[in-house]
Design a protein around this motif. Structure first.
Motif, PDB file in Angstrom:
ATOM      1  N   UNK A 109       1.759  -6.534   1.944  1.00 61.35           N
ATOM      2  CA  UNK A 109       1.080  -6.051   0.734  1.00 61.35           C
ATOM      3  C   UNK A 109       0.796  -4.553   0.854  1.00 61.35           C
ATOM      4  N   UNK A 110       0.317  -4.131   2.023  1.00 60.41           N
ATOM      5  CA  UNK A 110       0.026  -2.707   2.213  1.00 60.41           C
ATOM      6  C   UNK A 110       1.310  -1.877   2.081  1.00 60.41           C
TER       7      UNK A 110
ATOM      8  N   UNK B 179       0.750   8.799   2.303  1.00 62.01           N
ATOM      9  CA  UNK B 179       0.580   8.151   3.610  1.00 62.01           C
ATOM     10  C   UNK B 179       0.594   9.234   4.673  1.00 62.01           C
ATOM     11  N   UNK B 180       0.029   8.901   5.864  1.00 61.50           N
ATOM     12  CA  UNK B 180       0.013   9.866   6.970  1.00 61.50           C
ATOM     13  C   UNK B 180       1.368   9.805   7.663  1.00 61.50           C
TER      14      UNK B 180
ATOM     15  N   UNK C 186      -8.269   1.383   4.361  1.00 63.89           N
ATOM     16  CA  UNK C 186      -7.092   1.317   5.221  1.00 63.89           C
ATOM     17  C   UNK C 186      -6.307   2.613   5.086  1.00 63.89           C
ATOM     18  N   UNK C 187      -5.933   3.209   6.206  1.00 63.55           N
ATOM     19  CA  UNK C 187      -5.062   4.385   6.204  1.00 63.55           C
ATOM     20  C   UNK C 187      -3.680   3.906   6.617  1.00 63.55           C
TER      21      UNK C 187
ATOM     22  N   UNK D  68      -1.008   0.700  10.287  1.00 69.02           N
ATOM     23  CA  UNK D  68      -2.224   0.880   9.494  1.00 69.02           C
ATOM     24  C   UNK D  68      -3.414   1.057  10.424  1.00 69.02           C
ATOM     25  N   UNK D  69      -4.386   1.810   9.934  1.00 70.69           N
ATOM     26  CA  UNK D  69      -5.646   1.994  10.668  1.00 70.69           C
ATOM     27  C   UNK D  69      -6.777   1.571   9.742  1.00 70.69           C
TER      28      UNK D  69
END
Lengths: 580, 580
Positions: free
Chosen positions: B329-330, B351-352, B296-297, B284-285
């Motif tokens: 959780x993410x 998502x990336x 959050x990415x 995550x970023x």
């Protein structure tokens, strides 16, 4: 070395903060650059001199049987807590906590670390004596860093520590170091003097300082021009000016001395010599008893009116290691008067009277009457007041005093302390339990000495002693380069280039530390640079000289004028000068 | 040197905290003594090796045109605030306040100080290039100091900084230093390799590390046994294992894979090769927009199942310089599942997707189905899921990978980093406004390089590469002594004493760094000491040998047995060995 490949950055003006000549010249010659207050970078030119000083020190230390090691700059606080200096040392000591919250110091000196090393590695008398030294950057957070490298915060020091099995061994180690220091400062080409010194806070039983003699020195040195005797004024013995006390010839009289709060005024008003007067100095000592109750002991110190109090000597008297100025209230209670008219006769309270040796032998003297506007004249010990509680040497020597060695009189000069040798004894080894097993298998504390030289300070001191209007005049041994070759007109004359290069190679091959200035600067600025930097020998190989009479010029840094040589002869002349 | 005048203190056992062989042997040989965690004293024996390393470095740096100077260890915080590293540098940086409350650091490196020096002293392109270096104790407050001098807190470093007028000049300076480093490590007698490196936090555009090859090294080095190619695994290019993507041959199928949370388990359960599987790593970023709102990415990184993620390479991707593990959780929100069954097909949120180059060329592959207990098989890019958002080299090279230079395959060895050369560019000169005037009189930022060598770490690395069961086997150039003379039975045989002394003097006169062991130790313990200390050449002059056949013994530190010589011949043999 060729100047085009060397970074030379001289300045016309010294920065304003440079108060003394060595600081000004080191900055102007580009030997050092200021990074922060009392913190400098040694530029390549300056570092060459530092390294030369270090190398001479290293050679003489090795010759004297000392072994070089290298201790860490960062030291755990535990060691300083063991020695007691964690408490004693003031804010000069850089303390910090590491990332885990443990206390450390950046070492201003290394007694603790070396004693810790010794207690772990020296087990038996068979390993003794040992003398360990290092050359290292140290940090002391001076309250007012100044004078460039003379009183910086970060500086390079050579510190050595000797370990012996007994006092006699320590004295041998000490004398060996004393001799090594003499050899070092002699080789450095400095006019110096070893002087008896006070031991200061480092503790121990005997010590000498090595001072470079210079008018700008911070220390007063008492010396005997007729003998080897020399001592720091802090420690120099002052003999009594009166061999014995003469009998009383006058009656004590209370005399009005209106508006005569100073001894000079009293002497003038009464038309008597100043040396008939006694000066009263009121100090106080704070005591705390076992119940935690505080009390104050008032101390009256008496010196002859033309003398001054030496606080270091006073602090050696039992019970007087830490005195302070008395408050006005304390003075009022003890003497029932105000400063200017205080004296030892009939004080309001019992005070501790400390008389300098000279004062103790005075008779028919003048002192304050403890009544504003009045002095006593014709005062005599034993008759008009009790004998002093303490008689001691508590004054500063003055020029012309009888020499303590009985050989004529002393003189006073100023010096810059560059080295210090101490007999430490067992101060650290007892505090830190550094013992060895003696011949009988019994543990005994190691007997220590310690020996410091301020490496970078030597540069400043050498310059304070050796400069002129044009710049630094380095002693040969520590000049950044021994010889500079200055070609003039090389751009248009091949012979100038060839002769310069030839001389450069000849000198290099002879092992000479030579620099060839091939930067192409104009002659005036080139000469000014090298005179400022202080290279001892210069050869100028000039277009005009070669054309006119085929000659080149040699000039020593202290010479009034240049001397001519053929290009073939000049190398030999330079080599002769270097040996001189 | 005579051993009786030298402090030798070897230990039978290494202290428990010494985990690696160099640390154990340095402690046992008495080269270093521990003062605190990661802080050591270099004893006379150890310091001799340090000085030899320093001298070789100094000579090669000077030969390369660099100039030695000496910067302060203590640096004002202002300089670090200007460069931005006051904020960036973590707790490794020792910060402190001086007695006036001003912030300082004890320098772990000197980019700021040298850039400050350059901006004040370099005015014109005519002064360029410049390369300044120093050899100095540095302090880094490592969180877990260990391995003795290999990862200490206080250590000696050579750091150099070059200044050029442009990139091309910087590359020339860089290549000069690269060549100097090669010369230095060659002269030190070490088996080393220069490897392409990641630039790390210091910034800049190109860099190489110099590694001493040793099994105990902390770094993995990818190298091509058939060519010069070598790179730190952090930076080593991993080529795609598939030259191009094959056409799909299977239909995507959701398949039950109960209790197969790991790729290896999936491969075994489905009876397919591991290399058909794709591993999903969720990162995550954190973003903060201008209004201060946080978002959050989620990033899904895909590598082939037999490969591992290279975080350094990942961090070079735009927007991914600082990633973190995603929270449970993410992961639940983005994939609607739990780790073990995550995959790129039909994610719950966008998502990336970052695919390693190999993964991007896979077809008919297996990946998690975002459903606990299920995987997809026969997955194909473009058909079953969109093409990856990013295709990049994000995996670690493994032994046997095709070499990036196309010449066979690579191997991996372990290395100890002892040197590092960086192309810094204008990172510091721009931050600190260090400019010079170019040929057109315009200010331009100085273009910098920086070059470090871990002086004290070299001792540890040399030992990790050169030891045996008896102790250290020093490379000749950095052994504390080159030759040791061991007399046996000197107390009862005058000839032993005489021959030992004669050989000692002969070797000294030949300029050999020789030590005569006159301590009177018993032969076994004497030999053990010198084998532990690692002196390369030993001559034993024995009572028995002289009596029996008039011979003395020579033994090289790596020799299986001793060779006999007459006392007259042994010096010549030693000298021959020293030249070998």
């Amino acid at each position: 070395m060729k100047a085009s490949q060397f970074f030379i950055s001289t300045l016309k003006e010294a920065p304003a903060e440079a108060e003394i000549i060595s600081h000004q010249l080191m900055m102007r010659a580009g030997l050092i650059k200021r990074i922060g207050s009392g913190i400098y970078t040694y530029m390549p030119m300056g570092l060459r001199s530092v390294r030369k000083v270090e190398q001479i020190i290293r050679e003489e230390m090795n010759k004297a049987g000392a072994m070089e090691l290298l201790m860490p700059a960062v030291q755990p606080a535990e060691l300083w807590q063991e020695s007691g200096r964690w408490e004693q040392y003031g804010p000069e000591l850089l303390r910090f906590k590491d990332r885990h919250g443990r206390d450390f110091v950046v070492g201003p000196t290394h007694e603790e670390v070396i004693t810790d090393l010794a207690r772990r590695d020296i087990k038996s008398y068979k390993q003794l004596p040992v003398n360990w030294y290092q050359i290292q950057a140290k940090f002391r957070d001076e309250i007012r860093p100044r004078f460039g490298v003379m009183r910086g915060r970060e500086f390079i020091m050579k510190d050595a520590y000797s370990f012996d099995k007994d006092e006699a061994g320590m004295v041998v180690s000490y004398n060996t170091m004393y001799a090594a220091y003499t050899a070092i400062f002699t080789r450095l080409g400095l006019n110096f003097r070893a002087v008896a010194a006070d031991n200061g806070s480092i503790g121990g039983s005997g010590s000498h300082e090595f001072h470079v003699i210079a008018e700008t020195g911070e220390d007063d040195i008492v010396y005997n021009p007729n003998s080897d005797y020399a001592a720091n004024i802090e420690a120099a013995e002052a003999v009594s000016m009166l061999a014995e006390r003469a009998a009383a010839t006058q009656t004590m009289l209370k005399t009005a001395t209106p508006r005569c709060g100073k001894c000079e005024e009293v002497a003038q008003f009464l038309n008597i010599p100043l040396i008939s007067n006694v000066k009263s100095i009121v100090l106080a000592v704070d005591h705390e008893n076992e119940a935690g109750e505080l009390s104050v002991q008032v101390v009256l110190v008496l010196v002859r009116a033309d003398h001054s109090l030496n606080e270091v000597k006073l602090s050696k008297i039992d019970g007087l290691s830490t005195t302070r100025m008395a408050t006005e209230a304390e003075i009022a209670t003890a003497f029932n008067t105000t400063p200017g008219y205080i004296g030892p006769v009939a004080t309001a309270q019992k005070v501790l009277v400390v008389a300098d040796k000279t004062v103790a032998n005075m008779s028919d003297f003048v002192c304050g009457a403890n009544d504003v506007g009045f002095h006593y004249v014709g005062v005599n010990w034993g008759r008009d007041l009790p004998e002093p509680d303490v008689i001691a040497d508590v004054r500063n020597v003055v020029a012309g005093d009888p020499a303590p060695d009985g050989n004529g009189t002393v003189d006073i000069c100023r010096g810059i302390e560059v080295g210090h040798v101490f007999q430490l004894g067992t101060k650290y080894s007892e505090a830190m339990k550094a013992t060895f097993l003696d011949e009988n298998g019994k543990p005994q504390p190691l007997v220590m000495g310690c020996y410091g030289i301020g490496v970078t300070r030597i540069l400043g001191a050498a310059i304070e002693q050796n400069f002129d209007v044009r710049g630094i005049v380095w002693p040969a041994a520590i000049a950044p380069f021994q010889v500079v070759i200055c070609p003039v007109g090389a751009d248009k004359n091949e012979q100038v280039r060839d002769e310069s290069q030839k001389l450069y190679e000849t000198l290099l091959q002879a092992g000479v530390d030579v620099i060839l200035d091939d930067r192409g600067e104009r002659p005036g600025s080139m000469f000014a640079d090298w005179e400022l930097i202080g290279v001892p020998h210069r050869v100028t190989i000039g277009d005009r000289g070669l054309k006119e009479d085929g000659m080149v010029e040699y000039r020593g840094r202290r010479d009034e004028a240049a001397t001519k040589f053929t290009p073939a002869d000049v190398a030999a002349h330079v080599l002769t000068q270097l040996k001189a």
